[in-house]
Design a protein around this motif. Structure first.
Motif, PDB file in Angstrom:
ATOM      1  N   GLY A 104      -2.929  -8.119   2.995  1.00  0.00           N
ATOM      2  CA  GLY A 104      -2.835  -6.929   4.034  1.00  0.00           C
ATOM      3  C   GLY A 104      -3.726  -5.820   3.624  1.00  0.00           C
ATOM      4  N   ARG A 105      -3.749  -5.395   2.374  1.00  0.00           N
ATOM      5  CA  ARG A 105      -3.954  -4.576   1.324  1.00  0.00           C
ATOM      6  C   ARG A 105      -5.433  -4.776   1.178  1.00  0.00           C
ATOM      7  NH1 ARG A 105      -1.354  -3.523  -2.850  1.00  0.00           N
ATOM      8  NH2 ARG A 105      -0.077  -2.706  -1.812  1.00  0.00           N
ATOM      9  N   TYR A 106      -6.236  -6.468   0.599  1.00  0.00           N
ATOM     10  CA  TYR A 106      -7.182  -6.269   0.501  1.00  0.00           C
ATOM     11  C   TYR A 106      -8.252  -6.419   1.483  1.00  0.00           C
ATOM     12  CZ  TYR A 106      -6.856  -8.132  -4.911  1.00  0.00           C
ATOM     13  OH  TYR A 106      -6.565  -7.952  -5.819  1.00  0.00           O
ATOM     14  N   ALA A 107      -7.361  -7.339   3.194  1.00  0.00           N
ATOM     15  CA  ALA A 107      -7.969  -6.932   3.489  1.00  0.00           C
ATOM     16  C   ALA A 107      -8.481  -5.680   4.273  1.00  0.00           C
ATOM     17  CB  ALA A 107      -7.482  -7.656   5.592  1.00  0.00           C
ATOM     18  N   TYR A 108      -7.804  -4.965   4.241  1.00  0.00           N
ATOM     19  CA  TYR A 108      -8.175  -3.166   4.522  1.00  0.00           C
ATOM     20  C   TYR A 108      -8.911  -3.122   3.970  1.00  0.00           C
ATOM     21  CZ  TYR A 108      -7.486   1.737   5.030  1.00  0.00           C
ATOM     22  OH  TYR A 108      -7.401   2.997   5.605  1.00  0.00           O
ATOM     23  N   LEU A 109      -9.386  -3.316   2.505  1.00  0.00           N
ATOM     24  CA  LEU A 109     -10.237  -3.232   1.459  1.00  0.00           C
ATOM     25  C   LEU A 109     -11.877  -3.223   1.705  1.00  0.00           C
ATOM     26  CD1 LEU A 109      -8.504  -2.522  -1.774  1.00  0.00           C
ATOM     27  CD2 LEU A 109      -9.308  -0.460   0.009  1.00  0.00           C
ATOM     28  N   ALA A 110     -11.393  -4.294   2.638  1.00  0.00           N
ATOM     29  CA  ALA A 110     -13.201  -5.550   2.734  1.00  0.00           C
ATOM     30  C   ALA A 110     -13.854  -5.266   4.556  1.00  0.00           C
ATOM     31  CB  ALA A 110     -12.566  -7.217   3.027  1.00  0.00           C
ATOM     32  N   ALA A 111     -12.813  -4.377   5.174  1.00  0.00           N
ATOM     33  CA  ALA A 111     -12.732  -3.465   6.063  1.00  0.00           C
ATOM     34  C   ALA A 111     -13.812  -2.547   5.496  1.00  0.00           C
ATOM     35  CB  ALA A 111     -11.664  -3.869   7.582  1.00  0.00           C
ATOM     36  N   TRP A 112     -13.215  -1.769   5.299  1.00  0.00           N
ATOM     37  CA  TRP A 112     -13.210  -0.372   4.285  1.00  0.00           C
ATOM     38  C   TRP A 112     -15.231  -0.629   4.049  1.00  0.00           C
ATOM     39  CZ3 TRP A 112     -10.881   4.438   5.505  1.00  0.00           C
ATOM     40  CH2 TRP A 112     -11.439   5.130   4.633  1.00  0.00           C
TER      41      TRP A 112
END
Length: 254
Positions: A154-162
């Motif tokens: 989930g953290r990588y998904a957040y960072l990728a979207a950002w």
């Protein structure tokens, strides 16, 4: 997963050799979607270790969201090895004195023998026509993603979207606005990567699942090919999968 199985074998062989091998078993505390990978990998590692050292070793597995696992180890779960999916989870353990401060220098590739990236899994035929990050904030699109507080997925998904917004020239404020819109399209936050997959494919919730590229193999193995289509967004993030051994317990005052 990138890098090679040889590199991963080398890292874990060095790690096991560093442990005082009075024990015949190791507990590998790891992230959720690595369950099948390590089930197969442990057998290969045990055979490799027997061949190179003459010793038998049994590896037990513990899996959940990466950050939840890091907290469990910090709270006393008796791991010998941690194989997480974010460097921040291992650094948390280093800051607590559970693993060595210089853990990233103890093994090749900064102690990350494998890497992955984030992509989208959509329903067969891609009925919502999802091609890139901007499609995830459209009305009527439901996004399944791991809670960034409990899993590295989930953290990588957040960072990728950002990062997708920033990579295209957007400001920090625009990135924050985009991520807020994306999470408004999330009907339920999954606890870990496997929970997210189950929500998407077993509970049939959502139009798109943001997950690791390495999860595609597990999805096809468990649910069969043709259930989902894979969509590579124009911008993503490199996800490192670090390995560390726990520090030996310190003797208390006599």
């Amino acid at each position: 997963m990138k890098h090679t199985a040889r590199a991963a074998l080398t890292s874990l062989t060095l790690l096991a050799s560093n442990l005082a091998f009075a024990q015949t078993s190791l507990l590998n505390v790891s992230y959720d979607v690595a369950r099948e990978f390590y089930k197969d990998y442990n057998a290969a590692f045990a055979a490799h270790y027997k061949k190179t050292t003459g010793q038998d070793v049994k590896i037990d597995q513990s899996h959940a969201g990466s950050s939840a696992q890091a907290r469990a180890v910090n709270d006393g779960l008796a791991a010998d090895v941690v194989t997480m999916n974010t460097t921040t989870d291992v650094q948390f353990l280093a800051d607590s004195g559970v693993v060595a401060k210089d853990w990233a220098k103890k093994f090749p590739h900064d102690a990350s023998p494998t890497t992955s990236t984030m992509l989208f899994l959509v329903r067969n035929g891609n009925p919502k026509g999802i091609k890139d990050w901007d499609d995830l904030i459209k009305p009527g699109v439901q996004v399944i993603v791991v809670n960034p507080k409990t899993g590295g997925n989930g953290r990588y998904a957040y960072l990728a979207a950002w990062g997708a917004v920033r990579e295209k020239g957007g400001t920090e404020a625009q990135a924050a606005e985009f991520v807020a819109k994306l999470y408004k399209n999330v009907p339920v936050l999954a606890k870990g990567g496997r929970d997210a997959t189950a929500t998407f494919l077993q509970r049939n919730i959502g139009d798109v699942l943001i997950t690791f590229e390495s999860e595609v193999v597990s999805v096809e193995r468990e649910f069969g090919k043709g259930k989902v289509d894979v969509v590579y967004p124009s911008v993503s993030v490199v996800a490192e999968n670090p390995v560390a051994e726990l520090e030996p317990p310190q003797d208390g005052p006599s």
